[in-house]
Design an enzyme around this catalytic site. Structure first.
Site, PDB file in Angstrom:
ATOM      1  N   GLU A   1      23.108  22.583  40.442  1.00 27.32           N
ATOM      2  CA  GLU A   1      23.245  22.688  41.943  1.00 27.32           C
ATOM      3  C   GLU A   1      23.666  24.311  41.969  1.00 27.32           C
ATOM      4  O   GLU A   1      24.298  24.828  41.477  1.00 27.32           O
ATOM      5  CB  GLU A   1      24.251  21.759  42.600  1.00 27.32           C
TER       6      GLU A   1
ATOM      7  N   CYS B   1      32.605  21.113  42.791  1.00 23.36           N
ATOM      8  CA  CYS B   1      31.471  21.551  42.013  1.00 23.36           C
ATOM      9  C   CYS B   1      31.097  20.025  41.436  1.00 23.36           C
ATOM     10  O   CYS B   1      31.661  19.415  40.764  1.00 23.36           O
ATOM     11  CB  CYS B   1      32.163  22.418  40.696  1.00 23.36           C
TER      12      CYS B   1
END
Ligand code: SAH
Length: 359
Positions: free
Chosen positions: A96, A337
């Site tokens: 990502e 995250c």
């Protein structure tokens, strides 16, 4: 060149690509043309490279892999326009990246590894350990794919997504070389930040390169004891060693160090903690970035209260230490995250067909 990316064409510098072309009996301007298609025009496939002879393109297809990331999800914050992208790599792994729009330009936060083996307790990226390192091209492509999708130039890059960049050191350096190359996207070294949990020998190696990038150290605690509770890497390297390497980095590069400090309620957010932090870093040319911890459901860390965050910041500033509270971008979109990737892979485990949710 015996690197693992030898056959990955987008991970090669222009001079490495020239050597490759020479070996094929091609003129060196072909290397330039290929390089421009990859790193300026951001071509997604060889077919786009209209000024390159078919024969050479066929040879490239045979000899090299061509890394492009497939966008499989995108979430956009309704609050501030921040976008979180989930990309699929050639081997099916996912990473990502985050795109943020600031007044001074667009910033992308990239991942440096698939997963992470550092084990920081509050972090979602490390829960399943390390899968593999990312290639230089796979780091670049996060920026390229986002540029293609938004149609807007990226001016700042932070290596603060999933992974520990110092644990993928050679590929990180090659990535920085490519990203800052005047023949490529030509992003200024000063607009790149690399964040580390503190792998001391690598930090010295980085200092030796005399780059103008910003080094951010994830501190999160001001005593060894407390840091060890939050970050297993603290068992290997002490705060004293870390302060020495930070001073060395500043000496070698003239770049001010950024300390990241995630505030966790009742763990590291009291005035006494601030006092210890001041004692630790006073005298260093630095900046403290306070991040209210982003709670993940697998752990029970709670975000510090607003007031505690403000008091912590004011206390640092009163004592001559420059501090900012990181604006929480994209609060509404799986902020922390590694959360989007985790949610995605959990869903794949549950339902085989996710196509209707894909984009
Ligand atoms: N491995 C590198 C870079 C990736 S993490 C490092 O440790 O610096 C980027 C930053 O986000 C680090 O400071 C990390 O400690 C912090 N971080 C990770 N998970 C977080 C969470 N849930 N809340 C707040 N900060 C977090």
């Amino acid at each position: 060149m015996e690197n693992e990316y030898r056959r990955d064409i987008k991970s090669l510098t222009l001079s490495q690509l020239k050597e490759e072309m020479e070996a094929l009996g091609e003129k060196s301007f072909r290397a330039r043309q290929l390089y421009e298609w990859m790193h300026v025009k951001l071509a997604e496939r060889y077919e786009e490279m209209s000024n390159i002879p078919h024969k050479l393109l066929d040879q490239c297809r045979e000899r090299y892999t061509y890394t492009v990331l497939k966008k499989i999800r995108m979430q956009e914050s309704k609050l501030d326009g921040t976008r979180k992208y989930l990309f699929e790599l050639a081997d099916g792994n996912t990473v990502e990246s985050v795109w943020m729009r600031y007044k001074h330009g667009n910033s992308v936060c990239i991942s440096s590894q698939v997963g992470c083996r550092m084990g920081c307790r509050f972090c979602a990226s490390t829960l399943d350990g390390l899968e593999r390192n990312l290639l230089p091209s796979e780091m670049l492509e996060q920026i390229y794919a986002i540029t293609r999708h938004t149609g807007e130039r990226v001016s700042n890059v932070v290596v603060m997504g999933t992974g520990e960049p110092m644990d993928n050191f050679d590929n990180l350096l090659q990535f920085i070389t490519l990203l800052t190359d005047e023949n490529g996207l030509h992003i200024s070294q000063r607009n790149i930040t690399v964040s580390t949990c503190g792998i001391v020998p690598r930090m010295y190696q980085l200092a030796d390169r005399h780059l103008q990038i910003t080094l951010a150290l994830s501190l999160h605690a001001a005593t060894n004891e407390k840091r060890r509770e939050l970050m297993p890497v603290a068992d290997r390297y002490s705060l004293e060693e870390l302060m020495e390497v930070c001073a060395c980095y500043f000496e070698q590069t003239g770049r001010r160090i950024t300390f990241e400090y995630s505030l966790v309620k009742d763990v590291n957010d009291t005035i006494e903690d601030a006092e210890q932090l001041i004692r630790l870093i006073k005298g260093l040319n630095c900046h403290v970035n306070l991040i209210p911890v982003n709670p993940i459901k697998e752990r029970d860390y709670i975000q510090s209260e607003r007031r505690a965050v403000e008091q912590f910041k004011e206390y640092l500033e009163k004592n001559g230490i420059n501090a900012t509270v990181r604006r929480e971008m994209g609060r509404d979109i799986d902020g922390a995250c590694g959360q989007l990737r985790r949610r995605h892979s959990n869903e794949i485990d549950k339902v085989a067909d996710i196509s209707e949710k894909s984009i």
